[in-house]
Design an enzyme around this catalytic site. Structure first.
Site, PDB file in Angstrom:
ATOM      1  N   ASP A 123     -10.017   2.102  -5.080  1.00 23.91           N
ATOM      2  CA  ASP A 123      -9.660   3.678  -5.008  1.00 23.91           C
ATOM      3  C   ASP A 123     -10.408   4.299  -6.073  1.00 23.91           C
ATOM      4  O   ASP A 123     -10.583   5.658  -5.628  1.00 23.91           O
ATOM      5  CB  ASP A 123      -8.072   3.999  -4.899  1.00 23.91           C
ATOM      6  CG  ASP A 123      -7.439   3.295  -3.627  1.00 23.91           C
ATOM      7  OD1 ASP A 123      -7.899   3.111  -2.861  1.00 23.91           O
ATOM      8  OD2 ASP A 123      -6.257   2.835  -3.738  1.00 23.91           O
ATOM      9  N   HIS A 168       4.832   4.166  -3.539  1.00 18.32           N
ATOM     10  CA  HIS A 168       5.567   5.402  -3.909  1.00 18.32           C
ATOM     11  C   HIS A 168       6.071   6.161  -2.757  1.00 18.32           C
ATOM     12  O   HIS A 168       6.870   6.822  -2.949  1.00 18.32           O
ATOM     13  CB  HIS A 168       4.843   6.014  -4.872  1.00 18.32           C
ATOM     14  CG  HIS A 168       3.468   6.463  -4.649  1.00 18.32           C
ATOM     15  ND1 HIS A 168       2.269   5.752  -4.581  1.00 18.32           N
ATOM     16  CD2 HIS A 168       3.101   7.601  -4.231  1.00 18.32           C
ATOM     17  CE1 HIS A 168       1.449   6.217  -3.956  1.00 18.32           C
ATOM     18  NE2 HIS A 168       1.891   7.429  -3.672  1.00 18.32           N
ATOM     19  N   ASP A 173       0.806  -1.135  -0.074  1.00 15.92           N
ATOM     20  CA  ASP A 173      -0.200  -0.119  -0.008  1.00 15.92           C
ATOM     21  C   ASP A 173       0.980   1.309   0.145  1.00 15.92           C
ATOM     22  O   ASP A 173       1.843   1.440   0.594  1.00 15.92           O
ATOM     23  CB  ASP A 173      -0.915   0.003   1.404  1.00 15.92           C
ATOM     24  CG  ASP A 173      -1.761   1.297   1.450  1.00 15.92           C
ATOM     25  OD1 ASP A 173      -2.549   1.465   0.316  1.00 15.92           O
ATOM     26  OD2 ASP A 173      -1.683   2.124   2.339  1.00 15.92           O
TER      27      ASP A 173
END
Length: 1481
Positions: free
Chosen positions: A583, A485, A482
């Site tokens: 999402d 980045h 999760d």
């Protein structure tokens, strides 16, 4: 399953002592990231050159591994990462699940209810055809109830247990294992490393695990601003700013402007943030004054204090006046610095105001925002950036807390994300102003975790998260990283190593929002991410959605067959392509309910992992919020009614369609349908083809999207027809989204329910005629054995999908199978889909290798090479592509060179591929040019023609890849056969050696007209043929072309000098002994005036205008006698003399014959007597540029030195033979490099020959001792030995008694280029010719002097590929050769500088051989260094040879290795001398 990864040396590393290190563990060892081992080198040929040297890894263990390499003193010169994919297994029998077969469905875990209800809810995924489930975290959630805000990473959430029960991780593990064994499904879950819930008990006990105001004091100004904004919130909520035009309910631009005003007028002045960054000037100056008064010398470290101020302090006297002067300077500079900080803070505050207002606009005004309503304590003006675990107090009281560390440590920074930020930068660390500038889009429920650089920086946090990771890896088959980045790379790397130690074949998925593929690859390679999540929802229309399918997987339809060992090509990370992620916003709201099925159809045709999120297939018409959703998913019931909220079945939403699509996706991937073609039929219709390159079956899915709601958007009723090449076997599926009467959608309070008003009408595996979507299908023939079916549609409504299974027309299918059957003799990769031929044509009854074994090397020249001029001599030419260019060769190499560039990139749009698809011209050309030959070549041509007969009858789009396969098979078989005809040096040699040896095949051939005069008929094994012109029997000896394409045919093919410089390398070392003998004897027959012709012109048009060719010829006889077994026999071979006397007409073959030793004797005696004659037909007829004096040829042996000298300033009798051609520059008729006198290489060659005949005479192998004329050969040999260094060494010592012209010396420690030139300064020019003498007569050189001269040559003359032909310090040096340039420059016009700087390749061979010879004399250390140099230099030649479409080395390059367009692209002597170096190694 395993792969072999090989590391090979690039050109810049060859010859160096390179070591490759990796942390990939040795067999049976545990992986440790920081433990590296050195890989051993393999050199399969065991040779000294490095072209084949490699080290390798057998990759079996999944994960991310590092490698690096170093050489010499550089421990790390470069490196990278290796990602090994996991092998996933499912079912009781552990069958492999390929990555491209994955179909995944995401579940929000909190919506699954109690654990004992999970199977009924998860069964929906199974019955919908998914084979992997992604669970959001199963741990105890934080106060916000966000799926990703975890209160305790270690506990299985108690909410999944009924009252009185307590399920554990072991129970979850049992369910995961059951799903894997019984349902053939894998399970993965998220790991969240970036943050923890703000209400986590452990973060309160260990506040050091977050960014607080004690461990991160740089955040204090941001905290002060955050508190001030909170107090602004409370005042707005209480209506205290209404008078200033700022009510609690912000609804318009005036209110936004009022927020700015309040910030600038009330908030910023009150908190005075700039003071955090300023110095108290009075205090600092007072401290400074006291230091100076007390005489304290201080090391000043105040940044940017002026240099003048430091000088003042340094030269300080202690007078009060001087002290005040210094204090005044300090005050001034500190005030300036404070001003700068005030200005910087003003910019930060401007950005903060912009971000606050932007946030308010999104949260309260924007249509796509959450519309939070009036500002209140529950919904503050903006989200708070820091936790505040204390009772409310005034801002002033809060400021006092800044001096209380026990309180400060509990003010923890929240996590979030920063738009457009560098993902490799941690935005909470010092140096970042994200919190101060309010640029963070904040998650107010989560605290950002502070790991530091390693476990020692925060032991509790690392240990806690390690345990969390171990639990996850123990019970799940994979993880989704999760917020990947924003996770510090070193943290994720460590945790994944931990996870893989528990679960070696861990599947790792991640979503990256870096916006850069380069940055994506950093994460993918360092972390070993298996699949990157890609979103179909990022596509704005169907065209973009189709493009993503092509982008994320597969190769083009009709792609080339790649070799099993091939260079790694750049590629993007493996994709997990989802029609919607959890999402994403709801696609039904953004597009329409009808689009769900066709967009899923498009996604499922991608050649990668695919998937979806629970709710999409049930047509839930809103986003299922990861924060707010608390209802549970419906359970599976096959008989569920459409209106049931708590149950779903196959008639719910698009589930039936998704089941068929998921099955199709898995089948296509499992059966090798790896080729993809996407066709945008119209604005809404996308057709996607998946093709299997082995069986040539295809599945074509036609999807009609509905990005816009049909109730508000007009869709065309006329759908364009589809043209599908091949035979439609069946309709795999046809599915339409249709409305039904089951009531309208009402949101259920307990269950996440979808829209009952839509379902899917579906048929599977039906004949075309039973389709209700297709109106009719007609066959349009489109050439031999290839037909196309035209499909017209009647019910391809928006929201429809139809998929056809297509095979080739039965005849074409059989022919492809037969073609694969014959190709399978070359590689097992063609076995699948192959069909034995019941009627094998005669031409194919013998294996190709058997046919090739009958070919001679002369035949191979025709099969593989022959440039345009050579082919035109036979009435043909190289194949020309309209609108593109000609092939370099008519033979196979011409095509192979082009295909080598096309194949790795699957460049099917290349003109060659287009030409093959358009017609059979090229196919016929390849076969017919061989069939027209006689004997074994014709048989190979017939073999090709028979293969091409099958090829011509398969669909045109497949022709390029099968044409390439046939050609590669033929070419590699020819190379194998060629190698077997050569010496053991070549057969056992490296790739580089074998590539150079191909130069022998390239340059040595037999043309339509004999290039050589006939040799004596008394000699055995001379080849004969019937003349293609006269029909009479004639000799057909192989001749050696000087270079291609300019010196390849007609009278310009054979040159004495070029032939004999190249003969040792290209013919003797390759084992072509009888052909070499024939060439030596043919040239011997042309001896005249004691010379061998330069331009041979078949002997009848010969020009005897060079002084060196005879010496190269003599050197070759010596090399032949030395190298070939019983080679001395050549001395007794009869030579048929064409010119037994200088002035006779050409004699007929056999009329006058004498043994070769007599011809050698004549050549030597004529030089001792002196040679002087005028060329026949002197004048423009034979040379339009030469002046009259130039036609006078002169050569003799200088009685004083023994040097062979000659020439005059109007001719050029050595290899540097450029004659001026420009009237304009007035250099016409003037040689650029006459090199008259004694040229150094001729002196060396003559010494070599005289020494050899002396030895032969002693052994009784040569009847002459030379005493008849002047001196004996023994005396001549001794004289040369004695005279050479006295005459040629340039010591640079003005007192050297041997130096006649000390004033002309401009380079010392070298050997002269000539001795006794008519222009004495020419003797002293530094050129590479002395290295030739070093190789052929090394005994003439003093070792130390030779080495010194070689070092000068290396420094001044050595280029990337060639040797500069003149010292770059010379005033006439020019390194760029342009033969077309005609100007006023005497030294340049019409290529006058041909040998005055451009870098010629063949001297490099002699330079390197000389280096090796003398290095051996100087000891092991020098020799080892020299070998490194030699390998390094030769690596450039290897690279050029590999990449050159000519498969050759050029005649010359311009300066610094730049391509010279006037050079031959491949030159015999360039190839030969480099091969000789490798032989010496």
């Amino acid at each position: 399953m395993s792969f072999e990864l090989q590391f090979r040396l690039g050109p810049s590393l060859q010859g160096k002592n390179v070591s490759v290190h990796t942390n990939y563990p040795d067999e049976g060892r545990r992986f440790e990231r920081n433990t590296f081992r050195v890989l051993p080198w393999n050199n399969p040929t065991g040779k000294e050159d490095d072209s084949d040297k490699f080290c390798c890894l057998d990759l079996k263990i999944a994960g991310s591994y590092q490698y690096y390499f170093g050489h010499g003193n550089m421990k790390r010169s470069g490196g990278g990462y290796i990602v090994v994919d996991p092998v996933l297994r499912i079912g009781a029998d552990d069958q492999i699940l390929p990555l491209d077969c994955i179909t995944i469905q995401t579940y929000l875990s909190k919506c699954l209810g109690h654990l004992d209800d999970w199977p009924d809810r998860l069964r929906v995924a199974k019955e919908s055809g998914y084979n992997m489930i992604h669970f959001t975290p199963l741990q105890t959630l934080g106060e916000s109830r966000s799926c990703y805000s975890l209160a305790d990473q270690l506990t299985f959430s108690p909410e999944f247990s009924r009252e009185g029960q307590s399920y554990s991780w072991a129970d979850v593990g049992g369910l995961v294992e059951k799903l894997k064994r019984e349902w053939n499904m894998l399970c993965i879950t998220d790991v969240v490393y970036n943050h923890t819930a703000a209400n986590s008990q452990w973060i309160k006990e260990h506040p050091e695990c977050g960014y607080n105001l004690v461990n991160s004091p740089h955040l204090r100004p941001a905290w002060v601003l955050d508190r001030a904004i909170w107090h602004l919130t409370t005042r707005m909520a209480d209506g205290r700013y209404s008078a200033k035009g700022l009510p609690a309910n912000v609804t318009n631009d005036d209110h936004l402007n009022a927020i700015r005003s309040v910030l600038w007028q009330d908030v910023y002045p009150q908190i005075r943030l700039w003071e955090f960054f300023q110095v108290k000037v009075d205090n600092a100056v007072e401290q400074f004054r006291n230091l100076l008064i007390n005489g304290f010398r201080v090391q000043y470290n105040i940044k940017r204090l002026t240099y003048f101020f430091l000088l003042l302090v340094r030269h300080l006297d202690s007078s009060p006046q001087h002290i005040e002067e210094c204090c005044g300077w300090l005050r001034q500079r500190l005030n300036e610095l404070n001003g700068e900080q005030y200005h910087i803070m003003h910019q930060h505050q401007e950005q903060a105001a912009n971000c606050i207002v932007g946030n308010v606009v999104y949260e309260r005004l924007a249509d796509h925002g959450p519309k939070l309503g009036p500002v209140s304590r529950e919904h503050p003006l903006v989200t708070r950036y820091f936790t505040f675990p204390y009772q409310d107090m005034s801002l002033e009281q809060e400021m006092l807390l800044l001096d209380q560390p026990d309180k400060l440590q509990h003010f923890l920074a929240h996590n979030g994300w920063v738009m457009g930020d560098d993902p490799l930068r941690n935005f909470a660390e010092p140096g970042s102003n994200v919190y101060l500038r309010r640029e963070l889009i904040c998650w107010g429920d989560s605290v950002k975790l502070r790991y530091g650089n390693g476990p020692e920086d925060c032991p509790y946090l690392w240990a806690h998260m390690q345990k969390y990771t171990e639990i996850t890896a123990k019970y799940f088959n994979g993880v989704r990283l999760d917020n990947c980045h924003s996770t510090p790379l070193h943290v994720a790397e460590f945790m994944l190593d931990v996870a893989r130690a528990v679960c070696p074949n861990l599947y790792v998925a991640a979503e990256l929002f870096t916006g850069s593929e380069e940055l994506d690859n950093i994460f993918v390679t360092k972390l070993g991410i298996t699949s990157l999540i890609r979103e179909a929802m990022s596509a704005g229309d169907s065209h973009e959605e189709g493009r993503l399918v092509y982008r994320y997987g597969g190769e083009p339809v009709g792609a080339f067959f790649q070799p099993s060992l091939r260079p790694l090509m750049p590629s993007i990370a493996h994709a997990m392509f989802l029609d919607v992620t959890h999402d994403n916003e709801c696609p039904i709201q953004l597009r329409s309910a009808l689009d769900s099925l066709p967009s899923s159809g498009i996604v499922s045709m991608a050649s990668c992992a695919t998937g979806s999120t629970r709710g999409y297939d049930e047509l839930v018409p809103h986003q299922i919020s990861v924060v707010k959703e608390e209802r549970v998913y419906p359970k599976w019931n096959p008989a569920a009614s459409p209106s049931s909220a708590g149950e779903v079945g196959s008639q719910t939403g698009i589930i039936a369609g998704k089941l068929a699509l998921n099955r199709l996706h898995q089948e296509l991937s499992a059966q090798g349908f790896i080729q993809v073609y996407v066709d945008q039929v119209d604005a809404d219709i996308v057709a996607i083809t998946r093709h299997c390159p082995s069986t040539h079956q295809s599945v074509v899915a036609v999807c009609r999207t509905a990005f816009w709601n049909p109730k508000t958007h007009q869709y065309h009723s006329n759908v364009p027809p589809m043209f599908i090449p091949g035979k439609i076997e069946e309709v795999v599926l046809e599915a339409r989204t249709v409305e039904r009467h089951a009531g309208n959608y009402k949101k259920n309070g307990n269950y996440i329910n979808g829209m009952p008003e839509f379902t899917v009408e579906i048929k599977e595996h039906i004949p075309l005629q039973e389709s209700s979507v297709v109106k009719q299908a007609g066959v349009i023939s489109k050439g031999r054995s290839e037909y196309v079916q035209e499909i017209t549609f009647q019910k391809l409504t928006p929201g429809s999908v139809i998929a056809f299974r297509v095979s080739l027309d039965p005849k074409a299918q059989q022919l492809v199978g037969v073609l694969r059957y014959y190709l399978s003799q070359f590689s097992p990769k063609y076995r699948r889909g192959s069909v034995a031929d019941p009627n094998t044509p005669p031409a194919l009854q013998k294996p190709l290798a058997q046919l090739m074994s009958k070919l001679t090397l002369g035949d191979m020249n025709i099969l593989l090479f022959r440039c345009d001029a050579e082919e035109q001599e036979d009435g043909g030419g190289c194949y020309s592509f309209p609108g593109w260019e000609n092939l370099k060769y008519a033979g196979l190499q011409g095509l192979i060179s082009v295909l080598a560039d096309i194949r790795p990139n699957n460049d099917l749009g290349h003109p060659l591929c287009a030409n093959l698809r358009q017609g059979d011209w090229l196919i016929d050309y390849v076969a017919n040019r061989l069939i027209h030959r006689e004997g074994p070549l014709a048989e190979v041509g017939q073999w090709l023609a028979a293969m091409f007969d099958y090829l011509k009858h398969i669909p045109r789009y497949l022709i390029p890849c099968y044409f390439d396969a046939i050609l590669v098979a033929t070419y590699t078989t020819a190379l194998d056969a060629t190698s077997k005809l050569m010496s053991s040096f070549i057969q056992n040699g490296s790739t580089f050696v074998r590539l150079l040896a191909l130069g022998s095949v390239q340059m040595c051939g037999v043309g339509r007209f004999p290039a050589l005069p006939p040799v004596s008929m008394k000699i055995d094994d001379v080849p004969y043929r019937l003349s293609p012109i006269s029909g009479q029997k004639e000799q057909c000896c192989v001749s050696l072309a000087a270079g291609l394409p300019h010196f390849s045919s007609g009278i310009f093919r054979c040159w004495g000098r070029d032939t004999f410089i190249a003969l040792r390398g290209l013919m003797l070392l390759t084992g072509r002994h009888s052909e070499a003998r024939n060439i030596i004897l043919a040239f011997a027959g042309t001896l005249r005036h004691g010379l061998i012709p330069n331009l041979l012109g078949e002997g009848r048009c010969a020009r005897y205008n060079c002084r060196d060719a005879v010496w190269w010829w003599l050197q070759c006889i010596q090399d032949y006698a030395t190298h070939v077994p019983e080679g001395h026999d050549i001395l007794h071979c009869p030579v048929t003399r064409m010119y037994p006397t200088d002035d006779c007409e050409p004699c007929k073959p056999g009329e006058v014959e004498q043994p070769l030793y007599d011809v050698i004797q004549e050549a030597l005696q004529r030089h001792l007597q002196g040679i002087s004659f005028r060329e026949r037909n002197a004048g423009p007829k034979i040379d339009m540029n030469m002046r009259d004096e130039g036609f006078n040829v002169f050569a003799k042996v200088d009685p004083a030195t023994g040097f062979v000298s000659g020439g005059n300033r109007f001719n050029c009798g050595t290899w540097m033979d450029k004659m001026g051609e420009s009237d304009r520059a007035r250099n016409k008729g003037m040689p650029a490099t006459p090199r008259d006198g004694a040229a150094v290489e001729i002196v060396g060659l003559s010494k070599s020959t005289v020494r050899w005949v002396v030895e032969l005479h002693k052994k009784g192998l040569f009847p002459y001792d030379g005493k008849d004329v002047f001196i004996s050969y023994t005396q001549w040999n001794d004289q040369l030995q004695h005279s050479f260094e006295a005459g040629f060494w340039v010591s640079g010592d003005p007192k050297d008694p041997n130096e006649k012209h000390p004033d002309l010396v401009h380079k010392k420690g070298i050997y002269k280029d000539s001795y006794g030139a008519s222009s004495p300064w020419c003797d002293y020019q530094l050129r590479p010719n002395f290295t030739i003498a070093m190789v052929v007569a090394p005994e003439m050189f003093t070792v130390e002097r030779a080495w010194r001269a070689l070092e000068v040559a290396e420094k001044k003359l050595l280029g990337p590929l060639g040797m500069k032909t003149l010292d770059p310090d010379d005033m006439v040096y020019c390194g760029v050769y342009d033969n077309a340039l005609d100007n006023d420059n005497y030294n340049l016009a019409r290529g006058f500088n041909y040998h005055q700087g451009p870098e010629w390749l063949w001297p490099v061979g002699y330079f390197l051989r000389a280096k090796l010879y003398f290095a051996r004399k100087l000891g092991v250390e020098v020799y080892t260094k020299t070998v490194t140099l030699v390998k390094n230099v030769l690596s450039q030649h290897y690279t050029h040879l590999e990449r050159s479409p000519w498969k050759g080395l050029p005649e010359l390059t311009n300066e610094n290795g730049q391509h010279c367009p006037f050079s031959c692209e491949t030159q015999a002597w360039s190839l030969a001398t480099v091969l000789e170096v490798l032989h010496d190694l």
